[in-house]
Design a protein around this motif. Structure first.
Motif, PDB file in Angstrom:
ATOM      1  N   ASN A 150      -3.388   0.292  -4.675  1.00 32.28           N
ATOM      2  CA  ASN A 150      -2.764  -0.722  -4.163  1.00 32.28           C
ATOM      3  C   ASN A 150      -2.619  -1.541  -5.402  1.00 32.28           C
ATOM      4  O   ASN A 150      -3.354  -0.913  -7.043  1.00 32.28           O
ATOM      5  CB  ASN A 150      -3.952  -1.694  -3.054  1.00 32.28           C
TER       6      ASN A 150
ATOM      7  N   THR B 192      -4.667   6.688  -1.256  1.00 35.50           N
ATOM      8  CA  THR B 192      -4.008   5.160  -1.174  1.00 35.50           C
ATOM      9  C   THR B 192      -4.715   4.674  -2.261  1.00 35.50           C
ATOM     10  O   THR B 192      -5.058   4.310  -2.791  1.00 35.50           O
ATOM     11  CB  THR B 192      -5.339   4.588  -0.210  1.00 35.50           C
TER      12      THR B 192
ATOM     13  N   GLY C 198       0.577   5.789  -1.064  1.00 28.69           N
ATOM     14  CA  GLY C 198      -0.225   6.719  -1.545  1.00 28.69           C
ATOM     15  C   GLY C 198      -0.122   8.606  -0.546  1.00 28.69           C
ATOM     16  O   GLY C 198       1.419   8.517  -0.307  1.00 28.69           O
TER      17      GLY C 198
ATOM     18  N   VAL D  29       1.018  -1.246   0.069  1.00 30.36           N
ATOM     19  CA  VAL D  29      -0.291  -0.147  -0.170  1.00 30.36           C
ATOM     20  C   VAL D  29       0.708   1.203  -0.122  1.00 30.36           C
ATOM     21  O   VAL D  29       2.335   1.188   1.095  1.00 30.36           O
ATOM     22  CB  VAL D  29      -0.861   0.066   1.768  1.00 30.36           C
TER      23      VAL D  29
ATOM     24  N   LYS E 132      -1.282  12.417   1.107  1.00 32.46           N
ATOM     25  CA  LYS E 132      -2.689  13.311   1.738  1.00 32.46           C
ATOM     26  C   LYS E 132      -1.873  14.575   1.578  1.00 32.46           C
ATOM     27  O   LYS E 132      -0.763  14.762   2.354  1.00 32.46           O
ATOM     28  CB  LYS E 132      -2.947  12.486   3.079  1.00 32.46           C
TER      29      LYS E 132
ATOM     30  N   ASP F  58      -7.336  12.457   0.325  1.00 32.59           N
ATOM     31  CA  ASP F  58      -6.207  11.689   0.405  1.00 32.59           C
ATOM     32  C   ASP F  58      -5.950  10.550  -1.098  1.00 32.59           C
ATOM     33  O   ASP F  58      -6.671  10.078  -0.667  1.00 32.59           O
ATOM     34  CB  ASP F  58      -7.062  10.731   1.691  1.00 32.59           C
TER      35      ASP F  58
END
Length: 320
Positions: A195, A193, A180, A178, A182, A191
């Motif tokens: 995967n 994210t 990401g 994972v 923000k 935000d």
């Protein structure tokens, strides 16, 4: 014949006028008369003109001295003090006026009241800051963020705080796929994210396409958009969303919705408004949550749309 009592005193009517003695053999002066040996009559222990007194063995007792006068010559209070029993000096023992019990209670109540008011002001300030946060100005410039592993890139508002979620280089214990970023300003944030797309395909194989009809038509974005709803809705109170038409982002197929909520499910916070989007690229998919207080929605809505439309593969040319 003269009769005597146990102390050897002649009894009345048996030869009056005789000297009388106590049990120790001390002569007793008649009431109101002079004591034997001279001086006015005084009961034992009062000093003055009392006669010599003896103990039971016949030894003379020492004359009793007057009570101490606390250092003042001739008895009485120390120098500068008022006579005993007289009015007290003004000012109390330490120069200030003496305080009554009622006055002390009033002062204590006043102190408690001031403390309560101070605490209420602090709590009121915190409540105001949480429920009516600082207004967020509309961004005027943007900076391109490229993920360290080149999975994606996105333009974030310039001047907002930036927090990333990636493995620490060289740390073997950090092996999550994972990633990401923000962007945050007061209560507003964007935000992102990411995967692996393989994770979506594995989930479809395990749960079956029946759990997500969109997967039958190959819409991985729509499938993941439905599946990920619980992560956003789960932390908000009275979450409501409105679907929007699908579109293609620079990264790939995308599904998006607009949502509102009454604030966080746990704790205090203002009403919120935002966009929730899923976009799927060749290698990764991205979940984008753009949220702000309801009061800032009209100001930040154009910025959210701009940011959403800049997400792309990390190896592509930066969006303008």
């Amino acid at each position: 014949m003269t009769q005597y009592d146990l102390a050897g005193n002649p009894l009345p009517g048996s030869g009056g006028g005789q000297q009388q003695y106590d049990l120790a053999g001390n002569p007793i002066a008649p009431q109101g008369g002079p004591a034997p040996g001279g001086g006015a009559y005084a009961p034992p222990g009062m000093g003055g003109g009392q006669a010599v007194q003896y103990d039971l063995s016949g030894n003379p007792l020492p004359m009793q001295q007057p009570a101490p006068s606390y250092g003042a010559p001739g008895g009485g209070p120390p120098p500068g003090q008022p006579p005993y029993g007289g009015p007290a000096r003004p000012g109390g023992p330490y120069g200030g006026p003496p305080q009554s019990a009622e006055k002390k209670v009033d002062n204590r109540a006043l102190g408690i009241g001031v403390a309560i008011v101070a605490v209420a002001c602090v709590l009121g300030g915190v409540f105001y800051k949480v429920m009516i946060p600082t207004r967020v100005p509309a961004p005027t410039a943007y900076t391109t963020f490229v993920a360290p592993n080149k999975d994606f890139q996105i333009n974030g508002p310039e001047g907002w705080d930036v927090v990333t979620a990636y493995d620490v280089q060289g740390d073997s214990s950090s092996d999550s796929n994972v990633g990401g970023v923000k962007f945050k300003y007061s209560h507003a944030y964007i935000d992102v994210t990411t995967n692996s797309v393989v994770e979506i395909r594995n989930d479809i194989l395990l749960n079956g396409a029946g759990a997500a009809p969109d997967a039958l038509f190959g819409s991985l974005a729509a499938y993941e958009q439905k599946r990920s709803k619980k992560y956003v809705a789960g932390v908000l109170k009275n979450y409501q969303e409105k679907k929007m038409p699908r579109f293609a982002s620079p990264m790939g197929e995308a599904a998006i919705c607009e949502y509102t909520a009454d604030g966080p499910k746990i704790g205090l916070g203002p009403k919120v408004h935002g966009y929730r989007m899923t976009t799927v690229g060749p290698k990764v998919y991205a979940l984008i949550d753009c949220q702000c207080p309801e009061a800032d929605w009209q100001t930040l809505k154009p910025a959210f749309v701009k940011v959403i439309n800049t997400i792309a593969d990390g190896n592509a040319a930066p969006a303008q």
